[in-house]
Design an enzyme around this catalytic site. Sequence first.
Site: not given
Length: 278
Positions: A94-97, A124
């Site tokens: 989960d890094v939401k880049r 993510t």
Amino acid sequence: METFGTRLYRAISERGPLCVGIDPHPGLLARWGLADDLDGLDRFTRTVVDALGDRVAVVKPQSAFFERFGSRGVAILESTIRQLREAGSLVLLDVKRGDIGSTVSAYASAYLDPSSPLYVDAVTASPYLGVGSLAPMFDLAAQHGGGVFVLALTSNPEGAAVQRARTADGRTVAQTVIDEISQLNRGADPLGSFGLVVGATIGDTGHDLSGVGGPLLAPGLGAQGAGAADLRTVFGSSLPAVLPSYSREVLSAGPDGTALRAAADRVLAECRAVLAAR
Ligand SMILES: O=c1ccn([C@@H]2O[C@H](COP(=O)(O)O)[C@@H](O)[C@H]2O)c(=O)[nH]1
């Protein structure tokens, strides 16, 4: 080469529809009797991997809680990823880049290229620089059997103002994201490799998820207030594609491994009861 969608479908068939997050909050470290330092981080993550790595379909380390310790925290993240893969669970980082396409290429190399130390099964990503800007991630994921989960309708209350705003054609911003990801999964069988993040907290928003063809990651369960029963309201006829995700609800049962496993088994049973009744 098997696609991520195929691997995820099999993992869920064998282990059940559950993602457990590794979110080493300072408060959880304290509750486990661990110091808020590198040693505490390492012990926490090893305990979770030992307890759950061989029984949960997907484990989702939250990168922020490792990054806050700098390079040595990231080194622990790298070894956590290795341990999880050895234990047999799929790793969703989960890094939401998200960024302009040329920079997204570098993020893609960091997480979706098998030669990278941070290589994972899926990540993510944030689509708010435009879904098209994420193309380098989609391309590298497709090339190496990886997956990308794109934020659509997030579990936090602040997300709605942006995600449910109307575009010129009358669709919400989130629906445009949903529709673009649906296109990427067209023809995928049994499951596409490109997923969406849709919070279990959001209620019935009237968005059409029926054509996505990929997994729907549902955070917001447990600590954020949603329960398994809410999945029915949020996802309706799309329930078969839902991958429920819990972090603090399960982690707060630790540090005892048996208690962690019991907590994961309990939330899995609660979700199965809802998903099976679809
Ligand atoms: O919409 C979103 C997207 C991601 N998350 C992440 O999931 C976990 C939730 O943790 P809990 O302890 O189960 O509340 C956390 O890592 C978030 O960053 C989300 O909550 N909502």
